[in-house]
Design a protein around this motif. Sequence first.
Motif, mmCIF file in Angstrom:
data_model
loop_
_atom_site.group_PDB
_atom_site.id
_atom_site.type_symbol
_atom_site.label_atom_id
_atom_site.label_comp_id
_atom_site.label_asym_id
_atom_site.label_seq_id
_atom_site.Cartn_x
_atom_site.Cartn_y
_atom_site.Cartn_z
ATOM 1 N N THR A 36 0.857 -1.182 0.000
ATOM 2 C CA THR A 36 0.000 0.000 0.000
ATOM 3 C C THR A 36 0.889 1.227 0.000
ATOM 4 O O THR A 36 2.049 1.171 0.358
ATOM 5 C CB THR A 36 -0.890 0.039 1.245
ATOM 6 N N TYR A 37 0.310 2.332 -0.415
ATOM 7 C CA TYR A 37 1.041 3.588 -0.310
ATOM 8 C C TYR A 37 1.074 4.058 1.131
ATOM 9 O O TYR A 37 1.892 4.867 1.517
ATOM 10 C CB TYR A 37 0.394 4.646 -1.196
ATOM 11 N N LEU A 38 0.119 3.565 1.936
ATOM 12 C CA LEU A 38 0.060 3.935 3.342
ATOM 13 C C LEU A 38 0.564 2.764 4.160
ATOM 14 O O LEU A 38 0.365 1.631 3.769
ATOM 15 C CB LEU A 38 -1.391 4.174 3.750
ATOM 16 N N ASN A 39 1.195 3.020 5.318
ATOM 17 C CA ASN A 39 1.442 1.875 6.173
ATOM 18 C C ASN A 39 0.150 1.559 6.934
ATOM 19 O O ASN A 39 -0.748 2.396 7.003
ATOM 20 C CB ASN A 39 2.655 2.077 7.071
ATOM 21 N N SER A 50 -5.412 3.502 -2.431
ATOM 22 C CA SER A 50 -4.113 3.401 -1.759
ATOM 23 C C SER A 50 -3.384 2.096 -2.050
ATOM 24 O O SER A 50 -2.312 1.876 -1.509
ATOM 25 C CB SER A 50 -4.297 3.559 -0.253
ATOM 26 N N ALA A 63 -1.226 4.028 9.569
ATOM 27 C CA ALA A 63 -1.753 5.266 8.995
ATOM 28 C C ALA A 63 -3.098 5.003 8.334
ATOM 29 O O ALA A 63 -4.035 5.805 8.464
ATOM 30 C CB ALA A 63 -0.768 5.822 7.981
ATOM 31 N N GLY A 64 -3.207 3.841 7.651
ATOM 32 C CA GLY A 64 -4.471 3.486 7.016
ATOM 33 C C GLY A 64 -5.598 3.399 8.027
ATOM 34 O O GLY A 64 -6.684 3.941 7.810
ATOM 35 N N ILE A 99 -6.487 6.860 9.265
ATOM 36 C CA ILE A 99 -7.274 7.613 8.286
ATOM 37 C C ILE A 99 -8.701 7.082 8.255
ATOM 38 O O ILE A 99 -9.661 7.858 8.186
ATOM 39 C CB ILE A 99 -6.617 7.546 6.896
#
Lengths: 312, 224
Positions: B99-102, B152, B105-106, B109
């Motif tokens: 993912t672009y997010l860890n 993401s 963080a996901g 969010i």
Amino acid sequence: MTLKIISSILQCVVVVALSPLQIGLIRATKARLEGRSGGRLLRPWREISKLMRKETIRYGVGSSIMAAASIVTLSSSLALALTVPSLLQNSIIRPDLFVIVSILTIGAISQGMVGLASGTSFGGMGSSRHLTLLALTEPTLLISIYALSIASHTTDLAKIIQLRALHPIEVVSPVGILVVASLVIAVLSETGRLPIDNPATHLELTMIHEAMTLESSGRDLAFQELASSIKLTVLTSLLANLLVPWPIEPSISLGIAPAIFALCLKIAVLSIALSVGETFLAKVRLFRVPELLAGSLAIAFIAVIVSGVTTI
Amino acid sequence: MTFFLQLCAGTLLISTIVIVWRRSLKSTARLLSIQGLALGFGLFAVEVTRGNSLGVAISLTVLALKAFVLPLLIQRRLKIINQDSRPSDPSNNELRDDTYLNPTAGVFISALLIGGAFVVTGPLFTNTGSTSSYLAPTGIAIVLIGFLIISSRRRAISQLIGFVVVDNGITATALFVSGGVPTLVELSSSVDVLLVVLILQAFTYRLRDHFGHTDISQLRNLRD
């Protein structure tokens, strides 16, 4: 007043008596599932009584802290057993959420002191890991139960459980499910079970709780083992009572016998579920544990938001 | 009935969060089937209390579609990918998605998205006349998180998963606002989703045949 004292002491005695049995049950179930023989129900009690009889060996330098910290660990667990409404609602100390989390923190910090007091590298490593996890676990416990207290307008755990018994629909509300999910992870971390810490391991590089007790012996070790098993029993019974908030008596009476039976049953069911889960789980890598705990913190946070918005 | 709808909302919420959290595609497929079960049982409970026999039958069909057919399709796809992929090359492991997010963080969010959904859309659903309408922001939140998943993740199959999550969110919103859209509409929309999933599956397969991977982050600009 005296009634309150008597009922609190009774609750404490029941919980203390049950706690090594719970450990025994978990070990027995795991042994059965893994196809091993062994794991007797009374074994943990026998181990503790054996340790009590053995000589206590302490370092010359760190001894006073070692002795004091073991006692503080045990007494914090006993205070927890007195306070948390596992059997009765009216305990002598008001089971306030913040009081309970503080007592837990005192126990955890004194356990960390034990690890540091011996001055060995493993003990220090264990303590540092333990306290790192503590910093992530305590807020989760606090926030997740706080989500429940928003709806019931009190931080008194006994009253929260009472309200849940009156409105059982609350147990399956979105907030309730989120709270239970985050509490389960927090409790697993707080009591050092898989996937956060493996209670059966003595591999130096991965252990957390075992590393701290490594240098203790005799009575000190007995106190610490008993303290950690009481903590497990108290937190499981809290979880069980939040899920199934029924036969909890307001104070000591004839209804106490079914309440004790129900408590045993609830703890047994949760322990068996725990050991079945542990058989299928592997320990998470230490650097991924904060990820797990941060996730549970986020879930608790979501629970607070949802309950704050829906209960205005 | 409120009992079932609440349980449904809670299960949906938690399974969506875990989908954001986990990177393993296998467990994601399993979580989708949990979501489908929760939604299907919610619909089923509503139809049973209405006493509509056709509705009950349709809700059972929807349950079978969402809980078993769609996740099975995705799992089968994963199995095919797993057979094809070279296990010697861990960077090309198709069963995990980058993912672009860890994950943390996901999850945070999605916490914000859920909070936002409850704060912003909560007041919209106060006077709809349904007893469970206070749960409706859950559905909106799931739609938003589905978009988060779509935007993401790198692998094409995750787009599929995000798409199914969005659809589940829409169904959940309808379920909580009005006790489910008319069942025939529900059935047709579910079949539509099935069709789209099949098409997207064929599409990812072609993508893989053509480029050797399904990493859509490398499809950003044109090449000669």
